[in-house]
Design a protein around this motif. Structure first.
Motif: not given
Lengths: 570, 329, 136
Positions: A462, A466, B90-94, C26-27, C29-30, C32-33
């Motif tokens: 990750h 980035k 807020t934000g996404g999730s996994l 992960q990206f 998710k970051d 906002g999905m």
């Protein structure tokens, strides 16, 4: 290193060091511009070791030459495992072979041997790697791609048709302990049938439970303690019966490729070796019975000096562990031998010819680091297992390093470099720290079972990605100096579409013609032994000699031991 | 409305895609959600609701996978809501609970849905309960809610299910003290998973010892099982254990009592939500609010009195409208 | 509430390389999905998950050469289930000359190695929300 008192043994006299330190202060203050000084502390190796603008004897003032560095072929083996190093024997040019069906591979092996390869790396297709027969529904779409399909001892026979097994060195890339119980046995079985004694066979199988449980984790994996036990079974049996065979290659490579830094790469591999050694000693072996046959597999990445320092440091760590912790007496136990592959993960799909340069530089670092054998990635490996043309460029790169650059003529030519020596010391220190951390966690098997290592890999990737996204880390041709139009050289992908049907037909025939009763009884015995704690290798060997297939044996394991999924998401 | 009704009709007839879409609409707090939930409520109530919780890494998903298999083999259809409480609002999730689920043989009989708590409008308990009610109404005979027991979410599912199974795992060096007290209190059934590990039996007996000291809930002695789900050991017994608890609940109207208690708190919560939302909405649209804030700031009035005044005004306006709160604002 | 994109992410078949697919997950998710990672699955199981999870997007990763045989199957099965609005993205080691073949068979987009994460995120957002991603 602090705390050392034996100033007499150090490389430089105290008075000299003091003068150098004063000179450095002066230089730093008066010669450097303010903006240069601003950059102090801003540079790091990829493992996070601070990099100074310039190194001097003051940075290695505590190093005692004889104890900490020494000469090649003698403790602490920092400079190399053999006294004469490459003058005695050049590193083995080991290139991949293995694509399609066994008969295709046979052609490829002959081609490579004819062009000067001295060792063969057999790479398998995914179903084989994961222990499924080519006709298993799970194998759909993957048979013969990215490696060879080997289902039975008969396939192994075809793979090595007309090749004298006693005269080559074969690396059988069975990543997983469970398949290492089976596929090397096929090779041994073929040798036995041809009258080549097992004592004559040279080669390696990978056999690393970290590969099974962390790196190449698929949906179905054996639980870590089982995989670890199998890893030890393979080593125990092979050191007793095939003494020239390396029964394990602790695979730092694939862990690094999965996403770790150099310290973790070496640290995990050595922690695994420690765990194995303890288990085998528990089983009644002595350290010198097996340690000489343990080998390692490193990934040589982009940071030139850190990678060289890593090679040197890993030898030193091993030496110290073997002598101080395990009381090894045989010097061969203290010599860490390793195979190197250049870092596939650094290859780019854009502008693939740049990869020749990347791999060449990484290969050079491997040789300067004193590797025993080398695989240089082909420029098209970001897409596929290599085409013939690309594989040839890789062999040629190795030959250029061997024959034209002169780097093989003297041993460990970077020794004494203030930077390289200082980096080697720091790497040694950090690897030891890492190993301690794993042991504090309850050992490597535990660190895998509870998902710690998976999470480390995940975090690393990750962060790394980035850095690429933000441009903090530059990849030429990808996020730096990208060509306007992508007139990339077309890459031809090697395909053997008919492999599936050929393997399927072959398996059908095999299942009809073999002695069914015998196969059944072998598999039943193996299943019974799964819970006995006995070494499973001889039972697998007996089964493959009776034409049991890889998939049948692995299915027995899967049923007997159950399947495990890594706890990545808590 | 027609569209919504068609969707509901198809879902009730068992169409997976429609069921999935209804859950999404409810989850997201869509305008159609109210109608969907009103329409499916009468059809619900037939399923056996099971909550499965425990610390991270205990093997809950694997146990769920094995139980799905057993329920299906015995002819039941199963719905699963796997809730990840860790994702932020807020934000996404996994979400990764599906990884361990393999149910090829019975795919028609199983509906598995991943849910992130962060996404949920009006709290996890509401959406998880609503989603499981949808699965129930659409014909699932067993509804499983799975979540990590690390805070609030396990208490939420305890409020929404008939049986709570707590899955724990013997960790070297750990013992029962490290188990969250909350988990001990809510469990009807305990599974000490990974029983092939050292310490499993010790853990099981200390759980039993602790349970002996605790007061009985609905005359039930919580049962403790040893399982090794990856090896498929002890799962049959666990499965039987679930049915034992269910049979116990069916006796003497205990199930009815448990569910009615849950309905009572659900009702209170729902009214809470509705009142809260409409009141906040009204306040946010109140032009005088800024003036009032100025008064509070300059100490012309105090915040306590101001708050009580707003509530009193609202109560006066709300009286006589009998809960049709959405017309009110 | 902003509409959140639901993505089912899978590794195709036996493929063992979990690093990339998880990284992309992960990206996303970051970004906002809502990402549902289902591990290694075959097309039938992937489509099953897409239905139950009411996915907007299916992301399929493969580095093992099974993309041509198994990739288009996901699209076909989705169609057969009446889910043609679901967009299928593929990623991993896929030779450039195979990309047109896959697109011809209904794969919405193919992301090769070295693709910046932002390109993937933007690709998905554009496909689902129908808007151009903000520049910069």
């Amino acid at each position: 290193m602090p705390g050392k008192t034996d100033k007499e043994a150090c490389l430089f006299s105290e008075a000299n060091v003091r003068k150098i330190e004063t000179d450095y202060e002066d230089w730093h203050k008066n010669r450097l511009r303010e903006e240069d000084r601003q950059l102090d502390g801003k540079y790091f190796t990829p493992s996070g070791i601070p990099v100074k603008l310039i190194y001097s004897p003051a940075d290695i003032k505590d190093i005692r030459y004889s104890e900490d560095v020494g000469f090649s072929g003698q403790p602490p083996f920092v400079r190399g495992v053999y006294p004469n190093m490459y003058r005695g024997r050049l590193f083995t040019v080991r290139q991949l072979a293995g694509l399609g069906a066994p008969e295709d591979c046979n052609q490829r092996v002959k081609y490579l041997l004819k062009h000067g390869a001295t060792g063969i790396n057999i790479l398998f297709d995914l179903p084989t790697i994961r222990g499924y027969d080519s006709d298993d529904p799970e194998a759909e779409g993957n048979v013969g791609y990215c490696g060879a399909a080997v289902d039975s001892i008969d396939d192994m026979d075809t793979f090595f048709a007309d090749i004298d097994l006693g005269s080559i060195s074969t690396s059988i890339v069975t990543h997983l302990p469970s398949t290492s119980l089976v596929i090397p046995g096929m090779y041994f079985g073929v040798a036995e049938k041809r009258g080549t004694p097992l004592q004559k066979l040279a080669g390696t199988c990978q056999n690393d439970f970290i590969m099974e449980t962390c790196v190449g984790s698929a949906p179905e994996i054996l639980p870590p303690p089982v995989s670890f036990k199998m890893q030890c079974d393979v080593i125990e049996w092979i050191v007793k019966h095939a003494p020239r065979w390396n029964p394990v290659s602790y695979n730092g490579y694939n862990l690094r490729e999965a996403g770790t830094d150099a310290v973790t790469e070496v640290g995990v591999a050595i922690a695994n070796a420690i765990a194995t050694a303890e288990e085998l000693i528990n089983r009644g072996l002595k350290i010198d019975d097996f340690a000489p046959r343990m080998s390692f597999f490193w990934d040589l990445h982009n940071d030139f000096f850190e990678e060289i320092a890593k090679c040197r440091a890993s030898r030193k760590v091993w030496y110290k562990l073997m002598t101080e912790r395990f009381g090894a007496r045989n010097e061969n136990s203290m010599r860490m031998r390793f195979h190197v592959q250049t870092a596939g993960v650094t290859l780019t799909a854009t502008e693939p010819l740049n990869n020749i340069v990347r791999s060449g530089i990484q290969g050079l670092a491997a040789v300067l680091g004193g590797c025993q054998s080398l695989h240089i990635d082909s420029y098209d490996e970001a897409y596929s297992a290599p085409t013939e043309e690309a594989a040839l460029v890789s062999i040629r790169t190795q030959q250029i390093i061997q024959q034209e650059t002169g780097v093989v003529n003297t041993v460990d030519p970077l020794a004494g470099s203030y930077y390289v020596e200082s980096l080697t010391e720091e790497m040694t220190h950090r690897i030891f720290q890492f190993i301690q951390k794993i042991e504090d966690m309850g050992g490597l098997v535990t660190a895998v079972e509870n998902g710690w290592l998976h999470r480390e890999i995940s975090k690393y990737n990750h962060t790394h990605q980035k850095q690429i996204e933000t441009g903090e880390r530059k990849v030429v041709g990808v996020n730096y100096m990208k060509a306007e139009s992508e007139a990339a050289c077309p890459i031809e992908v090697f395909e053997y579409p008919e492999t599936y049907s050929r393997q399927k037909a072959r398996l059908e025939k095999l299942r009809k013609t073999r002695n069914k009763e015998k196969v059944k009884s072998c598999l039943e015995e193996l299943r019974a032994k799964c819970h006995s704690g006995d070494n499973l290798f001889p039972y697998c060997l007996e089964a493959v000699k009776n034409h049991a297939t890889l998939g049948e044996i692995e299915e027995a394991f899967r049923e007997e031991f159950g399947l495990w999924s890594f706890p990545l998401m808590g | 409305m027609k569209k919504t009704d068609r969707l509901i009709e198809a879902a009730l007839a068992g169409d997976k895609l429609s069921i999935a879409r209804m859950i999404s609409l409810v989850e997201r707090g869509d305008d159609q959600a109210g109608r969907i939930l009103e329409k499916i409520y009468p059809q619900s109530g037939g399923a056996y609701y099971i909550g499965i919780t425990g610390p991270p890494g205990a093997g809950k998903s694997t146990i769920v996978d094995r139980l799905i298999h057993l329920f299906c083999v015995n002819g039941y259809s199963v719905g699963v809501i796997a809730i990840d409480p860790s994702s932020p609002f807020t934000g996404g999730s996994l979400l990764g609970d599906r990884i361990r689920i393999n149910r090829d043989a019975f795919k028609e009989d199983v509906f598995f849905r991943s849910m992130s708590a962060g996404r949920v409008m009006g709290g996890l308990s509401r959406t998880a309960k609503d989603a499981s009610r949808i699965l129930d109404a659409c014909g699932k005979e067993i509804v499983i809610m799975e979540t990590v027991g690390v805070g609030q979410s396990e208490l939420d599912i305890a409020q929404a299910t008939d049986t709570i199974m707590v899955v724990v795992v013997p960790e070297s060096g750990d013992n029962i003290q490290t188990l969250k007290a909350g988990l001990m209190e809510i469990g009807d059934i305990f599974a000490v998973n990974k029983s092939d590990r050292a310490g499993a039996e010790d853990m099981a007996s200390s759980i039993k010892a602790m349970l002996d000291l605790a007061p009985l809930k609905m005359d039930w002695h919580p049962s403790v099982f040893l399982t090794a789900a990856t090896l498929n050991q002890g799962v049959d017994e666990l499965y039987e254990g679930l049915w034992n608890h269910y049979r116990h609940l069916r006796k003497e109207d205990r199930l009815k009592l448990r569910r009615k208690n849950q309905l009572r708190s659900e009702l209170v919560r729902k009214v809470d939500e509705i009142v809260f939302e409409s009141l906040r909405d009204r306040m946010n649209r109140d032009e005088n609010l800024d003036l009032l804030l100025e008064d509070i700031w300059s100490k012309k009035t105090d915040i306590y009195t101001a708050a009580r005044n707003i509530a009193d005004q609202w109560k006066a306006g709300a009286s006589g409208k009998h809960g049709h709160t959405d017309e009110m604002s | 509430m902003e509409r959140r994109i639901r993505v089912v992410m899978a590794k195709l078949g036996l493929d063992i390389h979990w690093r990339g697919v998880l990284l992309v997950s992960q990206f996303l998710k970051d970004a906002g999905m809502e990402v549902i990672y289902i591990g290694n699955k075959f097309p039938e199981q992937i489509v099953e998950a897409a239905i139950e999870e009411d996915a907007d997007v299916v992301g399929v990763s493969t580095l093992s050469g099974n993309h041509l045989t198994l990739g288009p199957k996901v699209v076909e099965l989705l169609k057969a289930q009446g889910m043609e609005t679901v967009k299928v993205f593929m990623g991993g080691v896929i030779p450039p000359n195979h990309i047109p073949i896959l697109k011809g068979k209904g794969i919405h987009e193919v992301f090769g190695p070295d693709t910046p994460m932002q390109t993937i995120i933007d690709g998905i957002k554009t496909a689902i929300l129908g808007t151009d991603p903000p520049t910069g």
